[in-house]
Design a protein around this motif. Structure first.
Motif, PDB file in Angstrom:
ATOM      1  N   ASP A  52       0.845  -1.178   0.000  1.00 28.21           N
ATOM      2  CA  ASP A  52       0.000   0.000   0.000  1.00 28.21           C
ATOM      3  C   ASP A  52       0.886   1.235   0.000  1.00 28.21           C
ATOM      4  N   VAL A  53       0.489   2.265  -0.713  1.00 30.28           N
ATOM      5  CA  VAL A  53       1.320   3.455  -0.831  1.00 30.28           C
ATOM      6  C   VAL A  53       0.475   4.691  -0.542  1.00 30.28           C
ATOM      7  N   ASN A  54       1.142   5.750  -0.062  1.00 34.40           N
ATOM      8  CA  ASN A  54       0.496   7.049   0.136  1.00 34.40           C
ATOM      9  C   ASN A  54       0.709   7.884  -1.123  1.00 34.40           C
ATOM     10  N   LEU A  55      -0.366   8.319  -1.723  1.00 36.32           N
ATOM     11  CA  LEU A  55      -0.271   9.067  -2.971  1.00 36.32           C
ATOM     12  C   LEU A  55       0.296  10.468  -2.761  1.00 36.32           C
ATOM     13  N   PHE A  56       0.080  11.026  -1.581  1.00 38.19           N
ATOM     14  CA  PHE A  56       0.550  12.379  -1.295  1.00 38.19           C
ATOM     15  C   PHE A  56       1.395  12.372  -0.028  1.00 38.19           C
ATOM     16  N   VAL A  87      -5.345  -2.108  -4.298  1.00 38.46           N
ATOM     17  CA  VAL A  87      -6.476  -1.820  -5.174  1.00 38.46           C
ATOM     18  C   VAL A  87      -7.180  -0.541  -4.719  1.00 38.46           C
ATOM     19  N   LYS A  88      -7.252  -0.318  -3.411  1.00 34.15           N
ATOM     20  CA  LYS A  88      -7.853   0.912  -2.901  1.00 34.15           C
ATOM     21  C   LYS A  88      -7.058   2.124  -3.372  1.00 34.15           C
ATOM     22  N   THR A  89      -5.729   2.007  -3.395  1.00 33.89           N
ATOM     23  CA  THR A  89      -4.883   3.096  -3.878  1.00 33.89           C
ATOM     24  C   THR A  89      -5.165   3.383  -5.342  1.00 33.89           C
ATOM     25  N   LEU A  90      -5.281   2.329  -6.137  1.00 35.14           N
ATOM     26  CA  LEU A  90      -5.544   2.501  -7.566  1.00 35.14           C
ATOM     27  C   LEU A  90      -6.919   3.134  -7.792  1.00 35.14           C
ATOM     28  N   ALA A  91      -7.894   2.723  -6.991  1.00 35.88           N
ATOM     29  CA  ALA A  91      -9.223   3.321  -7.086  1.00 35.88           C
ATOM     30  C   ALA A  91      -9.175   4.806  -6.758  1.00 35.88           C
ATOM     31  N   ASN A  92      -8.336   5.187  -5.800  1.00 31.71           N
ATOM     32  CA  ASN A  92      -8.198   6.600  -5.447  1.00 31.71           C
ATOM     33  C   ASN A  92      -7.610   7.402  -6.601  1.00 31.71           C
ATOM     34  N   VAL A  93      -6.628   6.818  -7.297  1.00 29.37           N
ATOM     35  CA  VAL A  93      -6.028   7.502  -8.440  1.00 29.37           C
ATOM     36  C   VAL A  93      -7.091   7.761  -9.506  1.00 29.37           C
ATOM     37  N   ILE A  94      -7.895   6.745  -9.805  1.00 28.75           N
ATOM     38  CA  ILE A  94      -8.941   6.892 -10.817  1.00 28.75           C
ATOM     39  C   ILE A  94      -9.907   8.009 -10.428  1.00 28.75           C
TER      40      ILE A  94
END
Length: 342
Positions: A52-56, A87-94
């Motif tokens: 899991d990664v932090n986008l910001f 997958v939650k991270t990817l959903a956030n990007v979208i």
């Protein structure tokens, strides 16, 4: 980062192929601080690492600035495990990109993601792509109600709707032991009215049954292009759909371009000519060399050409056949209506 910084105001098309989700924070930084004139954004990757990664960065506002010129957004997952955390991270990007791009016209997202499209008032084409995901996983990640809600937000404005794989030629092979007979097809239904729809493509008929869509075709007077196909091996879902159309004596006069992928019984084409009387461009593709019973399946070309005689409006016929077994063509001359290219 360097290129986008050096040419920030000049970059209009950004096409990124990244190795995994750990690159996504850098992508967000580019979208937040650079490329204000971006028109097209494409991101593809494998996304297979369970991290899991932090986008910001901590303390940063979790939002992207408006991208008023961005009209095309594509995110492709070639291979991923839908059960892992990222997958939650990817959903956030979208969702971040969708929220920042009020003028999006074309969007491609992977199966299993359901962004809120309520503010995407300009969206015309939506592609829901299924790639190297096992049918077991499809059943695990599908959420019929969320999928229905997402589509209903844009039903009145969609011109094109596509369900299928990105590779468009290779059949997906389920892992050993998958029981198609006890599989659960997608349970949601498309809206009864999609008044602007011109193109509908369903290349995963085993998982998404579209009979209700075809029954409501009279509510879609502008539908011109229809694609029916199967990207999963071992089933003959296209044949079943065609038989259902004939049994209900459906007539679909608005369709001008018809593509049928992996139909096994060419005799069904006689009924297709009746159901689609105004087809001008017909394409039939058979990628599979063998049937689900591991026996060679020969596409009887002469039967296909004979069926085409009934299409008075036909102008172009395209047949795509597997290299093996070697097809033998008759020396006889066939004329399919006004067909000028076969």
């Amino acid at each position: 980062m360097y290129v986008c910084d050096k040419f920030s105001n000049r970059v209009e098309i950004l096409d990124l192929s990244i190795c995994d989700e750990r690159c996504l924070p850098s992508v967000c930084q580019v979208l937040k601080n650079r490329c204000p004139n971006l028109k097209q954004l494409r991101i593809d990757g494998d996304f297979t690492d369970a991290c899991d990664v932090n986008l910001f960065q901590r303390g940063e506002e979790q939002i992207l600035p408006l991208k008023p010129n961005l009209t095309l957004f594509t995110l492709t997952c070639y291979s991923y495990d839908p059960k892992i955390q990222f997958v939650k991270t990817l959903a956030n990007v979208i969702q971040l990109v969708v929220n920042a791009s009020p003028n999006l016209r074309e969007v491609t997202i992977p199966w299993g993601f359901y962004p809120n499209l309520a503010n995407s008032k300009c969206l015309e084409s939506l592609h829901i792509s299924l790639n190297e995901v096992d049918p077991y996983e499809i059943e695990e990640i599908q959420n019929d109600s969320r999928l229905s809600d997402m589509l209903h937000q844009v039903n009145d404005q969609l011109v094109g709707l596509s369900l299928g794989t990105v590779q468009n030629a290779l059949l997906l092979v389920p892992r050993e032991g998958y029981d198609f007979g006890n599989s659960s097809p997608v349970g949601f239904h498309l809206a009864r009215r999609m008044p602007k729809l011109r193109k509908f493509s369903n290349r995963i008929v085993e998982m998404f049954r579209c009979s209700d869509f075809l029954q409501n075709i009279e509510m879609m007077p502008f539908l011109e292009t229809l694609v029916l196909g199967r990207d999963l091996q071992e089933l003959r879902g296209v044949d079943e759909i065609l038989r259902r159309i004939f049994k209900k004596q459906m007539i679909l006069p608005s369709v001008r371009k018809l593509k049928i992928i992996e139909v096994y019984d060419p005799k069904l084409l006689d009924g297709v000519a009746t159901a689609f009387p105004n087809v001008e461009r017909l394409e039939i593709a058979r990628w599979a060399e063998m049937g689900f019973d591991c026996k060679l399946d020969r596409l009887e070309v002469n039967v296909v050409l004979e069926a085409c005689r009934r299409w008075n409006a036909l102008k172009r016929l395209t047949l795509t056949l597997s290299k093996y077994p070697v097809q033998s063509f008759s020396r006889g001359c066939y004329k399919a209506g006004n067909c000028s290219n076969a």
